[in-house]
Write a protein that holds these residues in place. Structure first.
Motif, PDB file in Angstrom:
ATOM      1  N   ALA A 201       0.730  -0.906  -0.208  1.00 46.63           N
ATOM      2  CA  ALA A 201      -0.271  -0.100   0.042  1.00 46.63           C
ATOM      3  C   ALA A 201       0.608   1.403  -0.434  1.00 46.63           C
ATOM      4  O   ALA A 201       0.777   1.786  -1.072  1.00 46.63           O
ATOM      5  N   ARG A 202       1.569   1.113   0.588  1.00 49.80           N
ATOM      6  CA  ARG A 202       2.744   2.474   0.889  1.00 49.80           C
ATOM      7  C   ARG A 202       3.417   2.273  -0.551  1.00 49.80           C
ATOM      8  O   ARG A 202       3.843   3.879  -1.279  1.00 49.80           O
ATOM      9  N   ALA A 203       3.955   1.760  -1.597  1.00 48.51           N
ATOM     10  CA  ALA A 203       4.736   1.535  -2.093  1.00 48.51           C
ATOM     11  C   ALA A 203       4.214   2.114  -3.113  1.00 48.51           C
ATOM     12  O   ALA A 203       3.992   2.576  -4.011  1.00 48.51           O
ATOM     13  N   ILE A 204       2.180   1.909  -3.072  1.00 49.53           N
ATOM     14  CA  ILE A 204       1.436   2.268  -4.531  1.00 49.53           C
ATOM     15  C   ILE A 204       1.612   3.598  -3.637  1.00 49.53           C
ATOM     16  O   ILE A 204       1.733   4.399  -5.499  1.00 49.53           O
ATOM     17  N   ALA A 205       1.408   4.392  -3.141  1.00 45.75           N
ATOM     18  CA  ALA A 205       1.045   5.613  -2.885  1.00 45.75           C
ATOM     19  C   ALA A 205       2.999   6.463  -2.979  1.00 45.75           C
ATOM     20  O   ALA A 205       3.044   7.489  -3.841  1.00 45.75           O
ATOM     21  N   GLY A 206       3.641   6.051  -2.735  1.00 48.50           N
ATOM     22  CA  GLY A 206       5.024   6.010  -3.227  1.00 48.50           C
ATOM     23  C   GLY A 206       5.522   6.127  -4.597  1.00 48.50           C
ATOM     24  O   GLY A 206       5.814   7.278  -4.797  1.00 48.50           O
ATOM     25  N   GLU A 207       5.163   5.007  -4.987  1.00 47.42           N
ATOM     26  CA  GLU A 207       5.211   4.944  -6.588  1.00 47.42           C
ATOM     27  C   GLU A 207       4.686   5.995  -7.387  1.00 47.42           C
ATOM     28  O   GLU A 207       4.717   6.947  -9.112  1.00 47.42           O
ATOM     29  N   SER A 208       3.234   6.670  -7.028  1.00 45.26           N
ATOM     30  CA  SER A 208       1.923   6.997  -7.572  1.00 45.26           C
ATOM     31  C   SER A 208       2.775   9.408  -7.180  1.00 45.26           C
ATOM     32  O   SER A 208       2.245  10.006  -7.679  1.00 45.26           O
ATOM     33  N   GLY A 209       3.223   8.881  -6.119  1.00 46.93           N
ATOM     34  CA  GLY A 209       3.494  10.640  -5.649  1.00 46.93           C
ATOM     35  C   GLY A 209       2.367  10.528  -4.548  1.00 46.93           C
ATOM     36  O   GLY A 209       2.156  12.001  -5.255  1.00 46.93           O
TER      37      GLY A 209
END
Ligand code: ADP
Ligand code: ZN
Length: 618
Positions: A201-209
């Protein structure tokens, strides 16, 4: 704010010290007390020289100069006697000792009040401090100092693949809305703890900024009815100000558990209200609000079905513990940040950790580094991993996650049995994936994907299905000469299907095209009266079902015996790789076929065998 708290603290301290002194002082000054009877006796003996009256309390001095305290139930009756004996009487309510005594009793109350007050202020201070940063925000988007990216997440290729699309939605919502596409709202991650759901979940936020709001379901469940619901509303109000964004709800089962009508306990009521608020919020987004709600649970079975309806969490992604390839990839992610000695073979570590989740692998690496550090070594060496693994396994064993070598072998042969049959029987669904990674209650798993949506099942298809179901047990018997409980669910499904074929689908000669519905629980009586059958028919049905299942079992054994070399090879590869897809299974079959040809032509195939080995990491 902190100054204020410090002041309060100082005040409290002062009062505690003051209170202690008071109590001490009072003890010092407290007179030994005697009973009223004793007092009267001394008085009669003319030994009392002086009394001090304070209400009903008497302080007296005797002829020896000693002082006592006593209590008199009736001062008025006592007075004439005292005067008669010529005792000096003093008194007065405003005696200093009395004031101190009053203060003494007030101190604890004041203390409690003060501590309570300061606690309250403390909370309020916390609240308004974060309010300074961002108006209102118990729910501020989490600051990500170092955003998590997909590179930090390893061993879950399918989930990553599926989520790439979501990242694109978040980055370019217009691209989709222009086309009239409705952006998915909710995605539910299901899988055991520690498999990286939060990390993804965090990675999705991180990837999409985009901003990331995170909360745990258990945070919503409060003692007071209505608090959870208002928190949900607050969270979404805040999220809407930051679109596009991600809201992550961990442990959603804490609020999203099935609402049972019979339960009237307060907690249930509160949970129901919170869940309703969540549903209302999810339904209430406009199409412009690009908010993607990610939720995680390890108990998908207890979720309220309302949560899974279209427009809510209609996408579900399974996150399972990694297979050997996945484990290697996760270990590699962590190895980048660590000083490993050249003698460490991560592939070996991955092989020796079946059943480990991402979190357990992360702590394995960390534990190994700690051990190396404690021993004063400059790099992590294989023996450090061995100690670390033992340590982690001790913790894991309690959770019952560790699979013994024997169980793995059983699972591998069982699953290979299903898979071989699925390959050779006519009219079957193609195999998607075979795995011996346990998921929930079921041990291994052979996934078949139906090619097309089938609505009417042909007799041949059903027979193949039953035969495949019998393949697990058959393989265990042929290759390992054992019978285990692993086949329980297979048998139940097989008998179910066979019963329906006999009773409802008219697929056997002895019963013919009749419909006898056998007990399936609830409305037993009604159904029996509708499709009653005689005892004789019942016996025939039983015999037919048995014959059907047994003939399928014989067929399963026949095929597996004929293909035993393939079966054994497949099971061995499954032990090494833990999961195999259709393509890998085909390669293994090719190799088996080649060996057979070589065997027939009398060539020794030892060297060529090597070329046929599937690489575990490839
Ligand atoms: P879950 O939310 O499924 O319980 P977490 O995301 O909290 O699991 O995982 C805990 C930690 O374990 C993560 O912070 C990470 O360090 C590690 N971890 C778990 N899965 C993975 C993975 N697939 N790749 C890399 N690290 C992982
Ligand atoms: Zn099975």
């Amino acid at each position: 704010m902190t100054l204020f708290i410090r002041t309060i603290f100082a005040l409290v301290l002062l009062l505690v010290v003051g209170g202690a002194i008071t109590v001490f002082w009072n003890i010092e000054n407290r007179l030994p007390s005697i009973s009223y009877n004793e007092f009267l006796t001394i008085l009669d003996k003319d030994e009392v020289t002086e009394v001090r009256l304070q209400g009903n309390e008497i302080a007296l001095k005797d002829t020896f100069g000693r002082e006592f305290a006593a209590y008199s139930p009736d001062i008025a009756a006592l007075l004439p006697k005292l005067l008669d004996k010529g005792v000096i009487i003093t008194g007065g309510a405003d005696d200093s000792a009395r004031i101190w005594r009053l203060a003494e009793s007030a101190v604890p109350v004041m203390l409690i009040l003060l501590v309570w007050y300061s606690l309250l202020r403390n909370q309020a201070a916390d609240y308004s401090e974060s309010e300074d940063k961002d108006k209102h925000a118990r729910f501020a988007p989490q600051a990500m100092h170092k955003p998590v990216t997909f590179r930090d997440v390893a061993g879950v290729p399918e989930a990553k693949e599926e989520l790439l699309e979501v990242i694109d939605f978040l980055q370019r919502p217009k691209k989709y809305s222009r086309l009239g596409a409705v952006i998915p709202r909710g995605i539910l991650f299901q899988g055991p703890p520690g498999t990286g759901k939060t990390l993804i979940a965090r990675a999705i936020a991180g990837e999409s900024g985009v901003p990331f709001f995170s909360i745990s379901g258990s945070d919503f469940v409060e003692m007071f009815v209505g608090v959870g619901a208002s928190r949900v509303r607050e969270l979404f109000k805040e999220a809407k100000k930051h679109t596009p964004c991600i809201v992550f709800i961990d442990e959603i089962d804490a609020v999203g558990g099935r609402r049972s009508s019979g339960n009237i306990a307060g907690g249930q009521d509160e949970r129901g209200q919170t869940l309703n608020a969540l549903l209302v919020e999810m339904d209430g987004f406009s199409t412009d609000d690009t908010i993607i709600i990610l939720a995680a649970t390890n108990r998908p079975d207890i979720l309220d079905p309302a949560l899974l309806r279209p427009g809510r969490f209609d996408r579900q992604i399974n996150i399972l513990p990694p297979d050997v390839k996945g484990r290697l990839q996760i270990l590699q992610v962590y190895a980048q940040k660590m000083a490993l000695s050249d003698s460490v073979n991560l592939e070996k570590v991955a092989r020796s950790t079946p059943g480990f989740t991402g979190a357990e692998l992360a702590s394995l690496m960390n534990e190994a580094a700690l051990i190396a550090g404690r021993k004063g070594d400059s790099a992590i060496r294989p023996e450090h991993f061995d100690i670390a693994k033992d340590r982690i396994l001790m913790g894991v064993e309690r959770k019952g996650l560790v699979i013994s070598e024997k169980d793995r072998k059983t699972m591998a042969y069982h699953e290979a049995g299903h898979a071989v049959l699925a390959k050779f029987l006519p009219e079957t669904d193609p195999i998607h994936k075979i795995t011996i990674i346990p998921r929930g209650k079921a041990l291994g798993h052979t996934q078949q994907l139906p090619l097309t949506e089938r609505h009417a099942y042909a007799k041949e298809y059903l027979l193949s299905r039953i035969t495949i179901l019998m393949g697990g047990r058959a393989s265990e018997e042929i290759c390992l000469s054992q019978q285990t409980t692993g086949a329980e669910d297979d048998f139940r499904q097989a008998v179910d299907l066979a019963t329906k074929m006999v009773c409802q689908w008219g697929m056997t000669d002895k019963i013919g095209t009749m419909s006898y519905i056998r007990d399936d629980g609830a409305f037993l009586g009604e159904q029996l009266s509708r499709n009653a059958y005689s005892e004789e028919t019942g016996r025939i049905i039983d015999r037919e079902v048995k014959t059907l299942v047994e003939s399928c079992y014989r067929e399963a054994r026949r095929i597996l015996t004929a293909e035993q070399d393939f079966l054994v090879y497949l099971a061995d590869m499954l032990l090494v790789n833990e999961t195999l897809d259709l393509e890998e299974m085909e390669i293994i079959y090719e190799c088996t076929a080649k060996k057979r040809r070589e065997g027939a032509s009398g060539a020794s195939g030892d060297e060529k065998d090597m070329a046929c080995t599937l690489s575990a990491t490839g």
